[in-house]
Design a protein around this motif. Structure first.
Motif, PDB file in Angstrom:
ATOM      1  N   ARG A  98      10.214   8.363  -5.063  1.00  0.00           N
ATOM      2  CA  ARG A  98      11.433   9.137  -4.842  1.00  0.00           C
ATOM      3  C   ARG A  98      12.628   8.200  -5.039  1.00  0.00           C
ATOM      4  O   ARG A  98      12.499   6.977  -5.014  1.00  0.00           O
ATOM      5  CB  ARG A  98      11.434   9.704  -3.426  1.00  0.00           C
ATOM      6  N   ALA A  99      13.819   8.808  -5.196  1.00  0.00           N
ATOM      7  CA  ALA A  99      15.026   8.011  -5.431  1.00  0.00           C
ATOM      8  C   ALA A  99      15.226   6.984  -4.325  1.00  0.00           C
ATOM      9  O   ALA A  99      15.589   5.826  -4.586  1.00  0.00           O
ATOM     10  CB  ALA A  99      16.244   8.935  -5.538  1.00  0.00           C
ATOM     11  N   ALA A 100      14.951   7.383  -3.087  1.00  0.00           N
ATOM     12  CA  ALA A 100      15.172   6.462  -1.967  1.00  0.00           C
ATOM     13  C   ALA A 100      14.238   5.256  -2.050  1.00  0.00           C
ATOM     14  O   ALA A 100      14.629   4.127  -1.733  1.00  0.00           O
ATOM     15  CB  ALA A 100      14.960   7.203  -0.642  1.00  0.00           C
ATOM     16  N   GLU A 101      13.009   5.482  -2.496  1.00  0.00           N
ATOM     17  CA  GLU A 101      12.068   4.361  -2.665  1.00  0.00           C
ATOM     18  C   GLU A 101      12.572   3.390  -3.729  1.00  0.00           C
ATOM     19  O   GLU A 101      12.551   2.170  -3.543  1.00  0.00           O
ATOM     20  CB  GLU A 101      10.693   4.886  -3.126  1.00  0.00           C
ATOM     21  N   LEU A 102      12.984   3.958  -4.867  1.00  0.00           N
ATOM     22  CA  LEU A 102      13.458   3.101  -5.965  1.00  0.00           C
ATOM     23  C   LEU A 102      14.656   2.267  -5.511  1.00  0.00           C
ATOM     24  O   LEU A 102      14.749   1.077  -5.812  1.00  0.00           O
ATOM     25  CB  LEU A 102      13.837   3.961  -7.181  1.00  0.00           C
ATOM     26  N   GLU A 103      15.567   2.901  -4.770  1.00  0.00           N
ATOM     27  CA  GLU A 103      16.764   2.167  -4.335  1.00  0.00           C
ATOM     28  C   GLU A 103      16.419   1.037  -3.372  1.00  0.00           C
ATOM     29  O   GLU A 103      16.974  -0.059  -3.458  1.00  0.00           O
ATOM     30  CB  GLU A 103      17.775   3.134  -3.708  1.00  0.00           C
ATOM     31  N   LYS A 104      15.519   1.325  -2.455  1.00  0.00           N
ATOM     32  CA  LYS A 104      15.117   0.283  -1.508  1.00  0.00           C
ATOM     33  C   LYS A 104      14.417  -0.876  -2.239  1.00  0.00           C
ATOM     34  O   LYS A 104      14.656  -2.060  -1.944  1.00  0.00           O
ATOM     35  CB  LYS A 104      14.179   0.901  -0.458  1.00  0.00           C
ATOM     36  N   LEU A 105      13.579  -0.519  -3.220  1.00  0.00           N
ATOM     37  CA  LEU A 105      12.902  -1.554  -4.007  1.00  0.00           C
ATOM     38  C   LEU A 105      13.919  -2.409  -4.763  1.00  0.00           C
ATOM     39  O   LEU A 105      13.805  -3.643  -4.807  1.00  0.00           O
ATOM     40  CB  LEU A 105      11.920  -0.914  -4.996  1.00  0.00           C
ATOM     41  N   ALA A 106      14.916  -1.764  -5.348  1.00  0.00           N
ATOM     42  CA  ALA A 106      15.933  -2.506  -6.107  1.00  0.00           C
ATOM     43  C   ALA A 106      16.679  -3.467  -5.191  1.00  0.00           C
ATOM     44  O   ALA A 106      16.999  -4.605  -5.576  1.00  0.00           O
ATOM     45  CB  ALA A 106      16.897  -1.536  -6.780  1.00  0.00           C
ATOM     46  N   GLU A 111       3.733   7.788  -0.633  1.00  0.00           N
ATOM     47  CA  GLU A 111       4.953   6.997  -0.756  1.00  0.00           C
ATOM     48  C   GLU A 111       4.579   5.529  -0.572  1.00  0.00           C
ATOM     49  O   GLU A 111       3.651   5.207   0.174  1.00  0.00           O
ATOM     50  CB  GLU A 111       5.955   7.421   0.338  1.00  0.00           C
ATOM     51  N   ILE A 112       5.324   4.654  -1.238  1.00  0.00           N
ATOM     52  CA  ILE A 112       5.066   3.222  -1.053  1.00  0.00           C
ATOM     53  C   ILE A 112       5.371   2.857   0.396  1.00  0.00           C
ATOM     54  O   ILE A 112       6.378   3.296   0.963  1.00  0.00           O
ATOM     55  CB  ILE A 112       5.935   2.395  -2.021  1.00  0.00           C
ATOM     56  N   ASP A 113       4.497   2.071   1.005  1.00  0.00           N
ATOM     57  CA  ASP A 113       4.725   1.585   2.369  1.00  0.00           C
ATOM     58  C   ASP A 113       5.735   0.432   2.284  1.00  0.00           C
ATOM     59  O   ASP A 113       5.374  -0.741   2.182  1.00  0.00           O
ATOM     60  CB  ASP A 113       3.389   1.116   2.962  1.00  0.00           C
ATOM     61  N   LEU A 114       7.010   0.809   2.296  1.00  0.00           N
ATOM     62  CA  LEU A 114       8.076  -0.168   2.056  1.00  0.00           C
ATOM     63  C   LEU A 114       8.168  -1.217   3.159  1.00  0.00           C
ATOM     64  O   LEU A 114       8.550  -2.361   2.899  1.00  0.00           O
ATOM     65  CB  LEU A 114       9.416   0.542   1.871  1.00  0.00           C
ATOM     66  N   SER A 139       0.819  -1.203   0.000  1.00  0.00           N
ATOM     67  CA  SER A 139       0.000   0.000   0.000  1.00  0.00           C
ATOM     68  C   SER A 139       0.864   1.270   0.000  1.00  0.00           C
ATOM     69  O   SER A 139       2.080   1.203  -0.181  1.00  0.00           O
ATOM     70  CB  SER A 139      -0.945  -0.030   1.205  1.00  0.00           C
ATOM     71  N   TYR A 140       0.218   2.389   0.183  1.00  0.00           N
ATOM     72  CA  TYR A 140       0.898   3.682   0.195  1.00  0.00           C
ATOM     73  C   TYR A 140       0.614   4.383   1.523  1.00  0.00           C
ATOM     74  O   TYR A 140      -0.396   4.117   2.170  1.00  0.00           O
ATOM     75  CB  TYR A 140       0.384   4.573  -0.940  1.00  0.00           C
ATOM     76  N   ILE A 141       1.506   5.285   1.906  1.00  0.00           N
ATOM     77  CA  ILE A 141       1.244   6.152   3.042  1.00  0.00           C
ATOM     78  C   ILE A 141       1.326   7.604   2.575  1.00  0.00           C
ATOM     79  O   ILE A 141       1.990   7.907   1.587  1.00  0.00           O
ATOM     80  CB  ILE A 141       2.251   5.900   4.197  1.00  0.00           C
ATOM     81  N   GLU A 142       0.619   8.474   3.270  1.00  0.00           N
ATOM     82  CA  GLU A 142       0.704   9.895   2.917  1.00  0.00           C
ATOM     83  C   GLU A 142       2.036  10.449   3.427  1.00  0.00           C
ATOM     84  O   GLU A 142       2.267  10.493   4.638  1.00  0.00           O
ATOM     85  CB  GLU A 142      -0.460  10.675   3.537  1.00  0.00           C
ATOM     86  N   GLY A 143       2.926  10.829   2.502  1.00  0.00           N
ATOM     87  CA  GLY A 143       4.208  11.415   2.887  1.00  0.00           C
ATOM     88  C   GLY A 143       4.099  12.919   3.017  1.00  0.00           C
ATOM     89  O   GLY A 143       3.003  13.469   3.144  1.00  0.00           O
ATOM     90  N   GLU A 144       5.235  13.585   2.983  1.00  0.00           N
ATOM     91  CA  GLU A 144       5.210  15.034   3.157  1.00  0.00           C
ATOM     92  C   GLU A 144       4.646  15.743   1.937  1.00  0.00           C
ATOM     93  O   GLU A 144       3.818  16.630   2.048  1.00  0.00           O
ATOM     94  CB  GLU A 144       6.636  15.552   3.420  1.00  0.00           C
TER      95      GLU A 144
END
Lengths: 402, 402
Positions: B187-195, B156-159, B147-152
């Protein structure tokens, strides 16, 4: 971009293809050497889409028919097609019985997805369009072939073989009438016997009628029109052949509403809808000036006669004169013996390399069955003009008789 | 034509749909009563396909591009699209990495058919495009939502949730970035964590990039461009949005050659090829005058601002201003409380019947997850002009605040 060592899904091992595309590639390679090719292997048409059909597409495009349309197709086309097929088939279809598809072919996979469980047995024609065999096995069914025999005037379904293939697991029948690759059509007696078997064994039927309107005399009879059959049949309809629209990709699944509703749900899942403005072109095809369609049939008939006459003049070649489709399926057993060839691919390649005549063989229409004694090739004449038919087959004759 | 009592295949019980079509039907019924409807539920566009794109289709039609074309698409389009996506993604694709499809959507089912075995677990976004969930389960996989969470600044993806859903049976990840229904992008940080997770658990990824080019500032980053990811990713590409070609039905699957070769074989089996002359229109879209595309984005941006400004002026509504897609996913928890409504459908219908504003809700984007505390609706602004956006949302505001 090369992949890593992939873990491909197991079902992919069961996926077949149309091996005829390899013939196209060989013919193209031969042509690229500057050699003349006579393209009898093609299932495509070299005839133009009627001008009024093209104009209707352009008008719809300019009218803004460029957004999504209903998953099942635009209502006007569904209604008109239902009325058209009702009239030609003698079955009271309404728009609820019609799901527009992006081509004739999508009805094949959607039929199996809707009605076939893994392990179910499916009767299908072999020789026949190879996608039946592929899709049955891909989606977990058991493909059980039935074949044809050379009758007096044309090929006939080997009904004894078909009946022997039926088991308690048999659930579905694929019937391609009018037929590819043989060019034949079922006689009334064949249809009746099939209907008897369908009733007795509670089968559902895919009626692949891609060539229903490609005939030179008389009227086609749909298997779905036999008593009690409409509720068991899904008709594969296509705009491709009658209107020379092969590359436009438009067709339909026509059948009982309960099945069509599911096929519409598959449309939602698979492709949303078919091209919007192309559906207006198809509507014009059905309702507009029919002169171009008549001309297409006249041209195809000339080609058929030119091809059949020449084939039958060749020693060791025997060819029916089918009233339907744009295919010929001559028996070339004698001709191959004469050349000392016992292998399909060797014969096909020799023919290509010695004469430029490119054909498909029995091998391109399903896995050969045990005990086949005769050899057949398939010639399509929808993509080649009459003078080229004559020139190519004259070379064919010279090659065999040399 | 009604069917007999049908024996439908068991897999059909697992087939989902887009329930948003029912919203369209309700809106149409309301409009048929002579009532004004503001169609925010539509994912379609009311913008015209660029004239040069239409002209290219017409020219190709007149040039006889009306017969079959290669199963994978015409070589010129595959080459040009590979070059275009290579440039925008920073990945060295060639035409062998591209299989043209009749729309963006067909890549979804073909990805699962190619890579998912029955019982495999698949991570997919929820809320998200409902066809992921449907196709995973239809073809025998286990759909595991994240799911997603409301970010700032946006969702954002709920990683943490995503990581918790991974088991030894997890094989595939569906990533829809830029995102429907939220309008967010990773965001870049999300993509990196997903990778990192994809590498650690040896996953393959469907990158649904249907909205990759629908953005108002900056550049999109593809997940496939991260180190080591291209060989694990299949990109869903579509011509629908960027060129206002939703009803033309053309897209592509782009990825490692071993996967694309299989997807091309599925093309042979499912639909033969995509419409021939439409591919020349797409080619013009990629290579021709780009002014119309810029105008499409300018129009969409104006609409976004009009909608976001008004939504945020409503008591109990909170909406991000996404830089991408043409969707808004406001939190309407406060507004629903204010109206004393705790049920999505009741709120949606009240809104329609009191104001004419027709929207989708969270319910149209997958089965709700346990513990959801906030309420969201989705507004699409691609099919409604700015003055109508303003008028409709003014009524929305008056309804909530009355």
């Amino acid at each position: 971009m090369k992949g890593k060592t992939m873990k491909i899904a197991q079902r992919i091992a069961r996926l077949g293809t149309e091996t005829a595309f390899a013939v196209s590639a060989e013919a193209a390679a031969f042509a690229a050497e500057g050699r003349k090719v006579y393209p009898f292997h093609l299932g495509d048409m070299n005839l133009r889409t009627p001008a009024n059909v093209m104009e209707a597409a352009i008008k719809a495009m300019h009218d803004g028919k460029t957004g999504y349309c209903p998953n099942a197709g635009i209502p006007q086309l569904r209604e008109t097609l239902a009325a058209d097929v009702s009239a030609s088939h003698g079955i009271p279809y309404t728009m609820e019985n019609v799901a527009i598809q992006p081509g004739g072919k999508p009805t094949i996979s959607k039929f199996f997805l809707t009605l076939m469980n893994p392990g179910d047995e499916v009767l299908y024609p072999n020789p026949g369009y190879p996608i039946y065999e592929s899709q049955i096995e891909f989606h977990g069914g058991k493909a059980r072939p039935y074949s044809y025999i050379e009758g007096e005037r044309n090929f006939e379904i080997d009904l004894d073989m078909l009946a022997r293939q039926i088991t308690p697991r048999t659930r579905l029948l694929v019937l391609n009438d009018l037929q590819n690759p043989t060019g034949a059509e079922c006689r009334a007696a064949e249809l009746e016997k099939l209907a008897e078997l369908v009733r007795a064994h509670d089968l559902y039927v895919l009626c692949d009628e891609a060539y229903f309107d490609i005939r030179y005399e008389g009227r086609s009879t749909s298997f779905a029109a036999l008593p009690g059959m409409a509720e068991r049949c899904v008709i594969l309809y296509t705009f491709s052949k009658k209107f020379a629209m092969t590359g436009w990709r438009l067709g339909a699944a026509i059948g009982p509403r309960e099945i069509i509703d599911i096929i519409i749900k598959l449309n939602v899942n698979d492709e949303s809808c078919s091209n919007h403005f192309v559906q207006y072109a198809a509507l014009e095809g059905l309702t507009g000036d029919q002169r171009a369609t008549g001309q297409i049939l006249k041209t195809l008939r000339e080609r058929r006669d030119a091809a059949v006459d020449r084939l039958n003049s060749i020693e060791g070649v025997r060819c029916f004169r089918p009233n339907a489709t744009f295919y010929l399926y001559p028996n070339v057993t004698g001709a191959m013996q004469k050349k000392g060839l016992t292998d399909y691919d060797a014969f096909r390649r020799a023919l290509l390399h010695e004469t430029g005549v490119s054909v498909c063989t029995r091998l391109h229409f399903g896995r050969p069955l045990a005990g086949e004694k005769n050899f057949y090739i398939r010639l399509a004449y929808a993509g080649i003009d009459t003078p080229e038919i004559e020139a190519g087959l004259d070379k064919f004759k010279a090659f065999i008789e040399s």
